[in-house]
Design a protein around this motif. Structure first.
Motif, PDB file in Angstrom:
ATOM      1  N   ILE A  91      29.528  35.547 -11.159  1.00  0.00           N
ATOM      2  CA  ILE A  91      29.402  36.257  -9.874  1.00  0.00           C
ATOM      3  C   ILE A  91      30.749  36.229  -9.135  1.00  0.00           C
ATOM      4  N   LEU A  92      31.383  35.078  -9.125  1.00  0.00           N
ATOM      5  CA  LEU A  92      32.673  34.964  -8.425  1.00  0.00           C
ATOM      6  C   LEU A  92      33.723  35.879  -9.052  1.00  0.00           C
ATOM      7  N   GLU A  93      33.743  35.930 -10.387  1.00  0.00           N
ATOM      8  CA  GLU A  93      34.694  36.821 -11.083  1.00  0.00           C
ATOM      9  C   GLU A  93      34.432  38.274 -10.681  1.00  0.00           C
ATOM     10  N   ALA A  94      33.158  38.648 -10.658  1.00  0.00           N
ATOM     11  CA  ALA A  94      32.820  40.040 -10.329  1.00  0.00           C
ATOM     12  C   ALA A  94      33.243  40.360  -8.890  1.00  0.00           C
ATOM     13  N   ILE A  95      33.067  39.398  -7.971  1.00  0.00           N
ATOM     14  CA  ILE A  95      33.496  39.629  -6.576  1.00  0.00           C
ATOM     15  C   ILE A  95      35.012  39.804  -6.538  1.00  0.00           C
ATOM     16  N   LYS A  96      35.717  38.918  -7.216  1.00  0.00           N
ATOM     17  CA  LYS A  96      37.187  38.975  -7.241  1.00  0.00           C
ATOM     18  C   LYS A  96      37.679  40.316  -7.787  1.00  0.00           C
ATOM     19  N   ASN A  97      37.007  40.792  -8.831  1.00  0.00           N
ATOM     20  CA  ASN A  97      37.458  42.020  -9.489  1.00  0.00           C
ATOM     21  C   ASN A  97      36.984  43.293  -8.799  1.00  0.00           C
ATOM     22  N   THR A  98      36.031  43.163  -7.874  1.00  0.00           N
ATOM     23  CA  THR A  98      35.458  44.375  -7.271  1.00  0.00           C
ATOM     24  C   THR A  98      35.891  44.525  -5.821  1.00  0.00           C
ATOM     25  N   ASN A  99      35.570  43.511  -5.018  1.00  0.00           N
ATOM     26  CA  ASN A  99      35.787  43.644  -3.578  1.00  0.00           C
ATOM     27  C   ASN A  99      35.775  42.237  -2.987  1.00  0.00           C
ATOM     28  N   ASN A 100      36.933  41.680  -2.716  1.00  0.00           N
ATOM     29  CA  ASN A 100      36.928  40.283  -2.253  1.00  0.00           C
ATOM     30  C   ASN A 100      36.583  40.140  -0.762  1.00  0.00           C
ATOM     31  N   GLU A 101      36.051  41.221  -0.185  1.00  0.00           N
ATOM     32  CA  GLU A 101      35.529  41.147   1.195  1.00  0.00           C
ATOM     33  C   GLU A 101      34.052  40.734   1.199  1.00  0.00           C
ATOM     34  N   ILE A 102      33.421  40.763   0.002  1.00  0.00           N
ATOM     35  CA  ILE A 102      31.995  40.389  -0.066  1.00  0.00           C
ATOM     36  C   ILE A 102      31.871  38.897   0.236  1.00  0.00           C
ATOM     37  N   ARG A 134      37.465  30.473  -3.243  1.00  0.00           N
ATOM     38  CA  ARG A 134      37.724  30.617  -1.800  1.00  0.00           C
ATOM     39  C   ARG A 134      39.225  30.423  -1.545  1.00  0.00           C
ATOM     40  N   ASP A 135      39.766  29.334  -2.111  1.00  0.00           N
ATOM     41  CA  ASP A 135      41.155  28.980  -1.827  1.00  0.00           C
ATOM     42  C   ASP A 135      42.149  29.866  -2.587  1.00  0.00           C
ATOM     43  N   ALA A 136      41.835  30.166  -3.856  1.00  0.00           N
ATOM     44  CA  ALA A 136      42.792  30.905  -4.681  1.00  0.00           C
ATOM     45  C   ALA A 136      42.832  32.390  -4.339  1.00  0.00           C
ATOM     46  N   TYR A 137      41.665  32.977  -4.049  1.00  0.00           N
ATOM     47  CA  TYR A 137      41.613  34.443  -3.903  1.00  0.00           C
ATOM     48  C   TYR A 137      41.175  34.886  -2.514  1.00  0.00           C
ATOM     49  N   ASN A 138      41.114  33.930  -1.601  1.00  0.00           N
ATOM     50  CA  ASN A 138      40.786  34.268  -0.221  1.00  0.00           C
ATOM     51  C   ASN A 138      39.416  34.948  -0.101  1.00  0.00           C
ATOM     52  N   ILE A 139      38.484  34.491  -0.913  1.00  0.00           N
ATOM     53  CA  ILE A 139      37.114  35.046  -0.844  1.00  0.00           C
ATOM     54  C   ILE A 139      36.305  34.202   0.139  1.00  0.00           C
ATOM     55  N   PHE A 140      35.447  34.870   0.932  1.00  0.00           N
ATOM     56  CA  PHE A 140      34.555  34.140   1.830  1.00  0.00           C
ATOM     57  C   PHE A 140      33.438  33.565   0.958  1.00  0.00           C
ATOM     58  N   ALA A 141      33.675  32.384   0.414  1.00  0.00           N
ATOM     59  CA  ALA A 141      32.708  31.770  -0.503  1.00  0.00           C
ATOM     60  C   ALA A 141      32.313  30.405   0.056  1.00  0.00           C
ATOM     61  N   SER A 142      31.033  30.242   0.358  1.00  0.00           N
ATOM     62  CA  SER A 142      30.561  29.010   0.991  1.00  0.00           C
ATOM     63  C   SER A 142      29.491  28.334   0.155  1.00  0.00           C
ATOM     64  N   ASN A 143      29.456  27.013   0.273  1.00  0.00           N
ATOM     65  CA  ASN A 143      28.423  26.225  -0.416  1.00  0.00           C
ATOM     66  C   ASN A 143      27.451  25.636   0.593  1.00  0.00           C
ATOM     67  N   GLY A 144      26.159  25.801   0.340  1.00  0.00           N
ATOM     68  CA  GLY A 144      25.170  24.988   1.042  1.00  0.00           C
ATOM     69  C   GLY A 144      24.940  23.774   0.171  1.00  0.00           C
ATOM     70  N   ILE A 145      24.742  22.600   0.800  1.00  0.00           N
ATOM     71  CA  ILE A 145      24.345  21.410   0.024  1.00  0.00           C
ATOM     72  C   ILE A 145      22.968  21.049   0.559  1.00  0.00           C
ATOM     73  N   LEU A 146      21.967  21.689  -0.027  1.00  0.00           N
ATOM     74  CA  LEU A 146      20.635  21.577   0.553  1.00  0.00           C
ATOM     75  C   LEU A 146      19.853  20.426  -0.069  1.00  0.00           C
ATOM     76  N   PHE A 147      19.210  19.655   0.803  1.00  0.00           N
ATOM     77  CA  PHE A 147      18.309  18.606   0.354  1.00  0.00           C
ATOM     78  C   PHE A 147      16.958  19.258   0.038  1.00  0.00           C
ATOM     79  N   ASN A 148      16.053  18.477  -0.563  1.00  0.00           N
ATOM     80  CA  ASN A 148      14.778  19.058  -1.035  1.00  0.00           C
ATOM     81  C   ASN A 148      14.092  19.836   0.081  1.00  0.00           C
ATOM     82  N   HIS A 149      13.637  21.037  -0.261  1.00  0.00           N
ATOM     83  CA  HIS A 149      12.841  21.796   0.710  1.00  0.00           C
ATOM     84  C   HIS A 149      11.685  22.462  -0.009  1.00  0.00           C
TER      85      HIS A 149
END
Ligand code: NAP
Ligand code: G4F
Length: 339
Positions: free
Chosen positions: A109-120, A166-181
């Motif tokens: 998914i990250l590769e596809a974002i990088k290659n298509t539109n890094n504003e996603i 996020r750091d290499a290609y300036n993509i708005f890429a965030s991680n949630g670290i979610l506990f059990n829900h």
């Protein structure tokens, strides 16, 4: 007006349902990805299938071509990756498959974002299982990862690669670290759903016994409806980042059983130790719960309790639904489907 087009991988799962519900309310066009299956995979999201703002596509995150084609076709503003082989126990039985989906699928998914539109904007569904065997009584964004399963280890790769992109290609890429829900539509083989569905059936005389594994692991359980709000908020920030999402309270599996039994007015008392531990029905002396090795894992995560101070401060998010409300809602859902 800003376009609001979401693409959800994992839309047919528990969180996929609650996130779709939230985004549709917020007037998004929601595109979800389902896998080909021999039975109907869209059971949870059935009520949205005829919604004019909800669209379903075939795809699979292990098939990079399908990921790329979907992103080209939909041109989303936000991508939520909830797709995973999400069962920790099963990950020991299907380790390569789990790594392929939970680690390499994310990279596709990250590769596809990088290659298509890094504003996603991109959200990755990370997990408290990444902390694994930890020495910290509660875990936050700075706690070291020490995963104890193929599932947790693959998710650490996904977390790190999301940061790298996020750091290499300036993509708005965030991680949630979610506990059990959890929720009424939680998968059947997770411990909360298994306990509630079995004890409800036992209380109605429709099942004799419940067999569990480790009763002494501790988990921090919240409600999926609350947690998808945090997921959404993570992508609405001006800057990408990583966030722990949790309630800050932990209970053992045994405590969860006791709370459920009490709400169902089942009087139980515990006897024995280890694999010989049982819970009997105080009214007739019959064994209602026993323990079996088959539900133990080769490695266990003994305790998890999240510290969501950062989410509270930066996202103005905190868990609202308390554990007893969650159990009550899950019980009522089971009863409604049985009576
Ligand atoms: P879930 O109910 O098991 O849903 C997982 C979703 O991923 C399903 O829609 C599943 O499709 C889909 N999927 C699996 N493999 C896929 C593939 N190769 N390509 C595309 N889709 C695929 O899980 P959940 O509880 O909603 O959790 C959502 C995400 O959050 C997961 O990534 C999970 O690891 C993570 N997470 C969950 C929790 C929790 O407590 N629930 C906590 C932390 C993190 P099918 O319906 O076809 O199987
Ligand atoms: O309900 P569980 O299978 O959830 P687990 O392993 O904590 O994983 C869930 O939460 C993670 C977040 O921390 C997610 F990332 C992951 O996708 C998933 O949603 O098991 C909870 C605990 C474990 O310690 C397990 O050993 O319950 C214990 N347990 C005891 N008896 C059992 C059983 N677990 C299951 N599934 N079934 C049992 O019979």
């Amino acid at each position: 007006m800003k376009k609001k087009i979401a693409l959800i991988f994992g839309v047919t799962g528990q969180d996929g349902f609650y996130l779709s519900e939230l985004l549709l309310k917020k007037k998004y066009k929601v595109h979800g990805v389902k896998r080909r299956s021999s039975s109907v995979p869209t059971r949870r999201i059935e009520k949205y299938l005829n919604n004019k703002n909800f669209f379903i596509h075939y795809g699979d995150i292990t098939d990079a071509s399908s990921v790329q084609n979907l992103i080209n076709k939909i041109n989303p503003t936000e991508i939520y990756n909830l797709a995973a082989q999400s069962h920790v126990g099963v990950s020991f039985l299907t380790p390569l498959y789990t790594a392929n989906v939970n680690a390499l699928g994310v990279l596709s998914i990250l590769e596809a974002i990088k290659n298509t539109n890094n504003e996603i904007k991109f959200y990755q569904a990370g997990t408290s299982e990444m902390f694994g065997k930890t020495i910290n009584k509660s875990q936050n964004e700075n706690t070291i990862f020490n995963p104890q399963s193929p599932y947790g280890t693959a998710k650490v790769f996904a977390h790190q690669i999301t940061k790298n992109y996020r750091d290499a290609y300036n993509i708005f890429a965030s991680n949630g670290i979610l506990f059990n829900h959890e929720s009424p539509i939680r998968g059947e083989n997770f411990v909360t759903k298994k306990i509630i569905s079995s004890l409800v059936k036992i209380s109605l005389g429709l099942q004799k016994k419940l067999v569990l594994g480790n009763l002494y692991a501790k988990r921090d359980w919240g409600h999926a409806k609350d947690y998808v709000e945090a997921i959404y908020k993570i992508l609405q920030k001006n800057k990408p980042g990583d966030y722990v999402i949790s309630t800050g309270k932990e209970y053992t599996i045994k405590e969860f059983v006791n709370m459920t039994a009490k709400m169902l007015k089942l009087k139980i008392s515990w006897k024995g130790k280890g694999l010989k531990e049982i819970a009997i029905n105080k009214d007739n002396g019959k064994t209602l719960i026993s323990v079996s090795k088959i539900y133990y894992r080769p490695l266990e995560v003994d305790f998890l309790k999240g510290d969501s101070t950062k989410a509270k401060k930066e996202l103005k998010w905190q868990s609202k639904i308390k554990i007893k409300e969650l159990i009550n809602e899950m019980i009522n859902y089971e009863l409604k489907n049985l009576i």
